[in-house]
Scaffold this active site. Structure first.
Site, PDB file in Angstrom:
ATOM      1  N   ASP A   1      31.427  41.259  37.566  1.00 46.60           N
ATOM      2  CA  ASP A   1      32.440  40.704  38.953  1.00 46.60           C
ATOM      3  C   ASP A   1      32.221  41.834  39.899  1.00 46.60           C
ATOM      4  O   ASP A   1      31.701  43.348  39.515  1.00 46.60           O
ATOM      5  CB  ASP A   1      34.185  40.657  38.633  1.00 46.60           C
ATOM      6  CG  ASP A   1      34.547  41.675  37.872  1.00 46.60           C
ATOM      7  OD1 ASP A   1      34.761  43.174  38.436  1.00 46.60           O
ATOM      8  OD2 ASP A   1      34.138  42.104  36.768  1.00 46.60           O
TER       9      ASP A   1
ATOM     10  N   ASP B   1      43.936  38.101  40.929  1.00 48.92           N
ATOM     11  CA  ASP B   1      43.899  39.550  40.613  1.00 48.92           C
ATOM     12  C   ASP B   1      45.252  39.729  40.663  1.00 48.92           C
ATOM     13  O   ASP B   1      45.594  41.065  41.396  1.00 48.92           O
ATOM     14  CB  ASP B   1      42.614  40.591  41.190  1.00 48.92           C
ATOM     15  CG  ASP B   1      42.807  41.702  40.692  1.00 48.92           C
ATOM     16  OD1 ASP B   1      43.454  41.646  39.635  1.00 48.92           O
ATOM     17  OD2 ASP B   1      42.281  42.680  40.744  1.00 48.92           O
TER      18      ASP B   1
ATOM     19  N   GLU C   1      47.255  43.218  39.031  1.00 48.20           N
ATOM     20  CA  GLU C   1      47.025  44.543  38.385  1.00 48.20           C
ATOM     21  C   GLU C   1      47.877  45.424  38.663  1.00 48.20           C
ATOM     22  O   GLU C   1      49.392  45.245  39.993  1.00 48.20           O
ATOM     23  CB  GLU C   1      46.058  44.474  37.993  1.00 48.20           C
ATOM     24  CG  GLU C   1      44.749  45.221  39.299  1.00 48.20           C
ATOM     25  CD  GLU C   1      43.347  45.967  38.845  1.00 48.20           C
ATOM     26  OE1 GLU C   1      43.201  46.442  38.537  1.00 48.20           O
ATOM     27  OE2 GLU C   1      42.675  44.580  39.218  1.00 48.20           O
TER      28      GLU C   1
END
Length: 284
Positions: free
Chosen positions: A83, A172, A174
């Site tokens: 990634d 994503d 996080e």
């Protein structure tokens, strides 16, 4: 004899001024506390100030550590991937392909204000050497709604086409790079924000988005919510020799980000299945 009330009328403004001074002092002190600078309790947080430094795993390594070293050797039932984001610049895709990398996720957007300036080179470059590729969005749930960010993502690289080589977009989730770990939201509030994102993304693309998140963050910020595991494929970061414990709701991971210090491109991933299963994920 007239009654003079000037004394009381003068005292009252002085009292209000004193109270205002106290409130201003308290507010200034709060802004010096960790995680409160820039917080806006009555509205959205400011837009990200360093989105180029935020990528899938950038906060995982800071909060959970990065155990260097390679994962167990790949098997016939796994596929190697990477990634990338703007911090990788122009990526040498042919070198990665020659090294056995067969899929890539590319950061497209963050909040509703940032697009990756290297997106075209990274997204198209991976595709052009033969890889299966997808895009991901770095979530900031305190800056705008899940629906707004899903729309922005879909409009700026996060779309999907049934060409056999485009993966569904990934969200994503996080640690917050800008303040409170859970973005100042309750577990229920974060879950609601993600539901909003996922519903909008599916309405726009026809696909259920992948979710990138760590078990530790998920437990802390969602109360280990179980409701996404049956629908949204899990992309799990854990740096070391095994994927380890999964967040609640998932019986298996789909992608494992196993190191942030690999060769050529640091972030290395492994698809949990043979190549034909990766193709099936792309095809929907």
């Amino acid at each position: 004899m007239p009654v003079h009330r000037s004394g009381s009328s003068h005292r009252r403004p002085r009292s209000y001024a004193a109270l205002a001074g106290v409130f201003l002092t308290v507010a200034a002190l709060l802004l010096t506390l960790p995680g409160t600078a820039g917080a806006t309790p009555h509205g959205p947080a400011p837009e990200p100030t360093h989105p180029g430094l935020d990528w899938a795993g950038s906060q995982i390594a800071k909060h959970e550590g990065d155990a260097p070293g390679e994962a167990p050797p790949p098997s016939l039932a796994s596929v190697e991937g990477v990634d990338v984001s703007s911090h990788n610049g122009n990526v040498p895709w042919q070198t990665l392909w020659n090294g056995g990398v067969r899929f890539a996720y590319v950061k497209a957007t963050e909040s509703t204000s940032y697009t990756n300036p290297y997106f075209a080179q990274q997204y198209n470059g991976s595709y052009n050497v033969g890889m299966i590729r997808g895009a991901y969005h770095f979530a900031t749930p305190d800056t705008s709604s899940g629906a707004a960010q899903a729309d922005y993502f879909a409009d700026h690289g996060g779309g999907w086409s049934k060409d056999g080589r485009t993966l569904p977009g990934a969200l994503d989730m996080e640690y917050n790079p800008y303040g409170p770990t859970c973005y100042g939201k309750t577990a229920a509030g974060l879950v609601a924000w993600m539901k909003d994102f996922f519903a909008t993304y599916k309405a726009r693309t026809g696909r259920d988005a992948v979710i990138y998140t760590s078990t530790s963050w998920w437990k802390q910020c969602t109360g280990n919510y179980t409701g996404f595991g049956a629908v949204n494929p899990l992309w799990l970061p854990r740096y070391g020799t095994s994927a380890g414990e999964l967040p609640a709701g998932w019986d298996f991971h789909t992608i494992w980000q196993y190191t942030s210090s690999g060769t050529t491109v640091g972030d290395r991933n492994r698809f949990n299945g043979a190549y034909d299963r990766l193709q099936a994920l792309a095809n929907g």
